[in-house]
Design a protein around this motif. Structure first.
Motif, mmCIF file in Angstrom:
data_model
loop_
_atom_site.group_PDB
_atom_site.id
_atom_site.type_symbol
_atom_site.label_atom_id
_atom_site.label_comp_id
_atom_site.label_asym_id
_atom_site.label_seq_id
_atom_site.Cartn_x
_atom_site.Cartn_y
_atom_site.Cartn_z
ATOM 1 N N VAL A 88 40.546 37.523 39.972
ATOM 2 C CA VAL A 88 40.364 38.838 39.359
ATOM 3 C C VAL A 88 39.180 39.596 39.946
ATOM 4 C CG1 VAL A 88 39.938 40.060 37.201
ATOM 5 C CG2 VAL A 88 41.396 38.048 37.214
ATOM 6 N N PHE A 89 38.026 38.938 40.021
ATOM 7 C CA PHE A 89 36.830 39.709 40.347
ATOM 8 C C PHE A 89 36.599 39.857 41.845
ATOM 9 C CE2 PHE A 89 35.936 37.892 36.084
ATOM 10 C CZ PHE A 89 36.086 39.077 35.408
ATOM 11 N N ARG A 90 37.110 38.906 42.652
ATOM 12 C CA ARG A 90 36.908 39.068 44.085
ATOM 13 C C ARG A 90 37.656 40.295 44.616
ATOM 14 N NH1 ARG A 90 36.468 33.872 47.723
ATOM 15 N NH2 ARG A 90 34.946 33.546 46.084
ATOM 16 N N PRO A 91 38.933 40.507 44.206
ATOM 17 C CA PRO A 91 39.588 41.734 44.674
ATOM 18 C C PRO A 91 38.904 43.011 44.188
ATOM 19 C CG PRO A 91 41.178 40.204 43.740
ATOM 20 C CD PRO A 91 39.832 39.650 43.451
ATOM 21 N N MET A 92 38.092 42.884 43.119
ATOM 22 C CA MET A 92 37.437 44.081 42.571
ATOM 23 C C MET A 92 35.985 44.171 43.014
ATOM 24 S SD MET A 92 38.740 44.130 38.661
ATOM 25 C CE MET A 92 37.956 45.681 38.308
ATOM 26 N N GLY A 103 37.854 45.166 33.461
ATOM 27 C CA GLY A 103 38.687 44.098 33.999
ATOM 28 C C GLY A 103 38.427 42.770 33.308
ATOM 29 N N SER A 104 37.145 42.473 33.059
ATOM 30 C CA SER A 104 36.845 41.205 32.400
ATOM 31 C C SER A 104 37.349 41.225 30.961
ATOM 32 C CB SER A 104 35.348 40.926 32.432
ATOM 33 O OG SER A 104 34.662 41.768 31.540
ATOM 34 N N PHE A 105 37.323 42.384 30.339
ATOM 35 C CA PHE A 105 37.865 42.515 28.976
ATOM 36 C C PHE A 105 39.360 42.186 28.988
ATOM 37 C CE2 PHE A 105 39.040 45.092 25.176
ATOM 38 C CZ PHE A 105 38.147 44.539 24.294
ATOM 39 N N ALA A 106 40.069 42.722 29.977
ATOM 40 C CA ALA A 106 41.503 42.451 30.081
ATOM 41 C C ALA A 106 41.749 40.968 30.338
ATOM 42 C CB ALA A 106 42.124 43.290 31.193
ATOM 43 N N LEU A 107 40.931 40.366 31.206
ATOM 44 C CA LEU A 107 41.070 38.934 31.479
ATOM 45 C C LEU A 107 40.879 38.129 30.191
ATOM 46 C CD1 LEU A 107 41.258 36.559 33.481
ATOM 47 C CD2 LEU A 107 38.778 36.660 33.660
ATOM 48 N N GLY A 108 39.884 38.524 29.388
ATOM 49 C CA GLY A 108 39.645 37.839 28.118
ATOM 50 C C GLY A 108 40.859 37.925 27.205
ATOM 51 N N ASN A 113 45.454 35.319 24.582
ATOM 52 C CA ASN A 113 46.858 35.285 24.197
ATOM 53 C C ASN A 113 47.587 34.109 24.827
ATOM 54 O OD1 ASN A 113 47.621 37.653 22.411
ATOM 55 N ND2 ASN A 113 46.231 38.543 23.900
ATOM 56 N N LEU A 114 47.108 33.685 25.995
ATOM 57 C CA LEU A 114 47.665 32.475 26.587
ATOM 58 C C LEU A 114 47.421 31.290 25.648
ATOM 59 C CD1 LEU A 114 49.051 31.755 29.221
ATOM 60 C CD2 LEU A 114 46.861 30.960 30.072
ATOM 61 N N LEU A 115 46.213 31.206 25.108
ATOM 62 C CA LEU A 115 45.906 30.136 24.155
ATOM 63 C C LEU A 115 46.779 30.262 22.917
ATOM 64 C CD1 LEU A 115 42.016 29.882 24.263
ATOM 65 C CD2 LEU A 115 43.674 28.306 25.216
ATOM 66 N N LEU B 314 50.505 42.995 29.317
ATOM 67 C CA LEU B 314 49.693 44.222 29.343
ATOM 68 C C LEU B 314 48.357 43.980 30.031
ATOM 69 C CD1 LEU B 314 50.103 45.956 25.917
ATOM 70 C CD2 LEU B 314 51.169 46.463 28.094
ATOM 71 N N ALA B 315 47.729 42.843 29.685
ATOM 72 C CA ALA B 315 46.412 42.560 30.268
ATOM 73 C C ALA B 315 46.532 42.389 31.778
ATOM 74 C CB ALA B 315 45.814 41.309 29.625
ATOM 75 N N VAL B 316 47.579 41.673 32.205
ATOM 76 C CA VAL B 316 47.757 41.471 33.645
ATOM 77 C C VAL B 316 48.041 42.814 34.327
ATOM 78 C CG1 VAL B 316 49.228 40.398 35.373
ATOM 79 C CG2 VAL B 316 48.473 39.080 33.414
ATOM 80 N N ALA B 317 48.852 43.649 33.668
ATOM 81 C CA ALA B 317 49.136 44.972 34.234
ATOM 82 C C ALA B 317 47.851 45.770 34.393
ATOM 83 C CB ALA B 317 50.117 45.721 33.340
ATOM 84 N N MET B 318 46.985 45.649 33.385
ATOM 85 C CA MET B 318 45.731 46.393 33.425
ATOM 86 C C MET B 318 44.866 45.915 34.591
ATOM 87 S SD MET B 318 43.563 46.955 30.061
ATOM 88 C CE MET B 318 41.832 47.235 30.088
ATOM 89 N N ILE B 319 44.797 44.589 34.789
ATOM 90 C CA ILE B 319 43.996 44.058 35.898
ATOM 91 C C ILE B 319 44.578 44.529 37.229
ATOM 92 C CG2 ILE B 319 43.304 41.947 37.078
ATOM 93 C CD1 ILE B 319 43.164 40.617 34.315
ATOM 94 N N LEU B 320 45.916 44.485 37.339
ATOM 95 C CA LEU B 320 46.550 44.911 38.595
ATOM 96 C C LEU B 320 46.252 46.379 38.874
ATOM 97 C CD1 LEU B 320 49.960 43.032 38.453
ATOM 98 C CD2 LEU B 320 47.946 42.534 39.844
ATOM 99 N N ILE B 321 46.314 47.210 37.813
ATOM 100 C CA ILE B 321 45.993 48.635 37.997
ATOM 101 C C ILE B 321 44.555 48.792 38.463
ATOM 102 C CG2 ILE B 321 45.573 50.784 36.743
ATOM 103 C CD1 ILE B 321 48.339 50.794 36.521
ATOM 104 N N LEU B 322 43.650 48.003 37.832
ATOM 105 C CA LEU B 322 42.233 48.112 38.205
ATOM 106 C C LEU B 322 42.016 47.714 39.655
ATOM 107 C CD1 LEU B 322 40.475 46.705 35.045
ATOM 108 C CD2 LEU B 322 40.130 48.950 36.035
ATOM 109 N N ILE B 323 42.804 46.715 40.137
ATOM 110 C CA ILE B 323 42.619 46.270 41.514
ATOM 111 C C ILE B 323 43.265 47.244 42.508
ATOM 112 C CG2 ILE B 323 43.198 44.454 43.176
ATOM 113 C CD1 ILE B 323 42.959 42.447 40.894
#
Lengths: 302, 350
Positions: A88-92, A103-108, A113-115, B314-323
């Motif tokens: 996530v963070f290397r591409p950004m 981005g980190s908020f979205a990752l969280g 939700n995965l959990l 949604l979260a993955v979509a958001m990260i992809l948009i950010l990248i």
């Protein structure tokens, strides 16, 4: 009573300091406010138990003996953080701090939700090292053994980290990167190595917090990292963004303040303890917007 | 002859009109499908438009990300509930309310305005403290504010009902009511963005030091935008309460914060159109995902996503948009009529 309070304050403050350090380390090297840190903690907690949506938790890794379990969980925490950085963070890397934060908020949210999908939403009872809950007599206070272990562990970790940052090459590079990242790179510091190293350390610290939380509360909950992460953020802001020692000091201070508030507030006001705490933090920031221990490099230059 | 400047101003003025027309078309399309679920989705979408446009007034113009705007929604929803619930219900549900509020039995529109007003007032007071901080520290302080409001609301049981829900709100919010609020929010946001204060605020976003050197008082313009944006988030929260009929503090916490941020980031934080389009795009995507979670039957087989996958996607979509598209879908552009349509006859001759 007062000695008891001192132990409470030290144990709580120590945990906050470790969490704050995990956030300050990453902020220092790449100006990222890591909103996923709380979920790193939650993931390390859930790594202990077997995935299922039943209410009763079955210990998976958690059943291993402590000398194996502790390094393993630390490794899992570090691995998760390094993977998050790479994906996530290397591409950004060149994005603005605000975009990184979002981005980190979205990752969280994704991790949480995965959990939820894997383990279900209900809190689970986990008995990890239940025998550590028994009280020990120290002078006039009776203190749970766990609290003493936590205080000792925090002291060892802080001393070890301080030593590592001062003496080792990686530590030197990290401090240089925190001071001025571009300059450090020009002088031959490899950015990927430093950033991965910071993430690994931060993830391992999150795992420490996770182990302590589980042992203390006996519960695994998807949301359990959130509150402590918030306090850790506040500690890093109050301590001065990017200042490691400031973050640790502020973490200890906030832990002490909340232990004091818990003991000192009238019973009616006790549920609002955290509200008082956050309000106090906003007040502190009013008088010292740059934090209490702002590093010289934190001031934006024109 | 029409100057370049006048043309630009006219073009900018078409943005809110076009956005309102797009939303109108959205409502008409949703109602034409005749499905009750779709009509509800349309109303919810427009409530989100109200809130996210309010959110954009601050975040888009100032460039400071706020995590605290869900708290304004919470305040608006509860104030409206306090003012509109029947006094006898309040006596049993919320015994701790002060006399004056406990006896209040207001119509819904003044209550929604009061909800927005209360949120704006709280924003004025807290913003006066928080907005002295610079960028990231301000963002984290808004997060502390969100947690503070949530702690108070979850524990002040006699007044807020605590973590148990407040029920029995009058469900008056139809797609048309929500459309009215959304259009109002868009109009106010466009007027604010085009005003001197909005321009000054965007100048501080682009270059803080240069703006200060040009005599712009960053703090004052930020505070104005913060208050204005809290008004619409509060009003949107009130609408949300009266749309679902049940409110509870956790409905206005992290998941709403995430949803509002995701809508804004995916649409593009740089423009008002980005805020509106982000809400539309995400609402339609969420609706599709919810239907997929329920299962889609193709021939003999039924496909369903596991529950909870909606947020992950949604979260993955958001990260992809950010990248890959950091400026969002609209990339800072506004929906507006082309220059030659608004230029008038004089300029076409030259």
């Amino acid at each position: 009573m007062s000695l008891q309070l001192l132990f409470d304050a030290l144990a709580l403050g120590g945990i906050y300091a470790i969490a704050a350090l995990g956030i300050a380390l990453i902020f220092g090297v790449m100006r990222l406010v890591n909103f996923a840190h709380g979920q790193f903690i939650a993931c390390a907690v859930f790594a202990l138990i077997v995935p299922s949506t039943d209410a009763l938790a079955v210990l998976g890794l958690g059943a291993l003996p402590a000398p194996v379990l502790v390094p393993l969980i630390l490794l899992i925490g570090a691995g998760l953080a390094v993977a998050a950085e790479a994906l996530v963070f290397r591409p950004m890397r060149n994005a603005s701090p605000v975009a990184l934060m979002v981005g980190s908020f979205a990752l969280g949210v994704a991790l949480q939700n995965l959990l939820l999908v894997l383990y279900g939403g209900r809190p689970k009872a986990v008995s990890l090292w239940a025998e550590l809950g028994q009280p020990v007599q120290v002078a006039t206070a009776s203190v749970p053994l766990l609290q003493l272990i936590v205080i000792a562990a925090v002291a060892v970790i802080l001393a070890g980290l301080a030593l590592m940052l001062r003496k080792s090459r990686l530590g030197l590079e990290m401090r240089a990167a925190a001071e001025d990242f571009t300059m450090a790179r020009m002088l031959g510091v490899r950015s990927n190595r430093v950033i991965s190293g910071a993430f690994a350390l931060s993830g391992a610290l999150a795992a420490v917090v996770a182990l302590v939380l589980v042992a203390q509360t006996g519960v695994a909950d998807v949301r359990m990292g959130g509150q402590i992460m918030l306090v850790a953020f506040i500690a890093t802001v109050v301590g001065g963004m990017g200042s490691l020692s400031g973050g640790v000091a502020a973490g200890l201070g906030i832990g002490a303040a909340s232990a004091l508030l818990q003991a000192g507030l009238p019973a009616d006001a006790r549920p609002f303890r955290d509200a008082f705490l956050y309000g106090g933090v906003i007040l502190v920031l009013l008088f010292r917007p740059q934090g209490l221990f702002a590093p010289v490099g934190a001031k934006p230059r024109v | 002859m029409t100057s370049q400047h006048t043309i630009r101003r006219r073009m900018a003025a078409t943005t809110p009109v076009l956005l309102a027309l797009i939303l109108l078309a959205f409502v008409l399309a949703a109602l034409a499908l005749g499905d009750r679920a779709i009509a509800r989705m349309a109303a919810e979408t427009l409530i989100h438009v109200t809130m996210v446009v309010g959110f954009w007034v601050f975040v888009g113009n100032s460039g400071v990300v706020s995590f605290g705007h869900a708290a304004f929604g919470c305040i608006g929803a509860y104030v409206s509930a306090w003012l509109t619930l029947r006094p006898d219900m309040k006596a049993t549900l919320l015994p701790g309310l002060p006399e004056m509020i406990a006896a209040a039995d207001w119509p819904v529109l003044p209550a929604a305005l009061a909800g927005g007003g209360a949120a704006a007032l709280v924003a004025l007071v807290t913003g006066a403290a928080i907005l002295r901080l610079s960028g990231i520290a301000a963002s984290i302080a808004t997060f502390a504010f969100l947690a503070m409001v949530n702690t108070i609301w979850a524990n002040w049981t006699p007044v807020t009902g605590g973590t148990s829900s407040v029920v029995g709100l009058d469900r008056y919010v139809t797609p048309w009511v929500a459309l009215g609020w959304a259009v109002l929010a868009i109009t106010v946001a466009a007027v604010h963005a085009a005003s001197a204060s909005g321009l000054a605020l965007r100048a501080t976003r682009e270059d803080e030091v240069a703006a200060a050197a040009s005599g712009i008082d960053r703090y004052r313009h930020r505070l104005l935008a913060f208050t204005l944006s809290a008004f619409f988030c509060g009003a949107g929260g009130a609408l949300m309460g009266h749309f679902i009929g049940v409110i509870n503090p956790d409905g206005f916490y992290l998941s709403l914060t995430f949803l509002m941020l995701a809508m804004l980031v995916i649409g593009g934080v740089g423009s008002l159109s980005g805020a509106v389009m982000g809400v539309l795009a995400l609402s339609i995507a969420v609706e599709a995902l919810v239907r997929l979670e329920k299962g889609v039957t193709v021939g003999a087989a039924t496909f369903a996503l596991p529950p909870g996958s909606q947020e992950i996607i949604l979260a993955v979509a958001m990260i992809l948009i950010l990248i890959f598209r950091p400026a969002g879908l609209m990339a800072g552009r506004e929906v507006m009529l082309p220059a030659r349509w608004v230029a008038g006859r004089a300029s076409r001759e030259t």
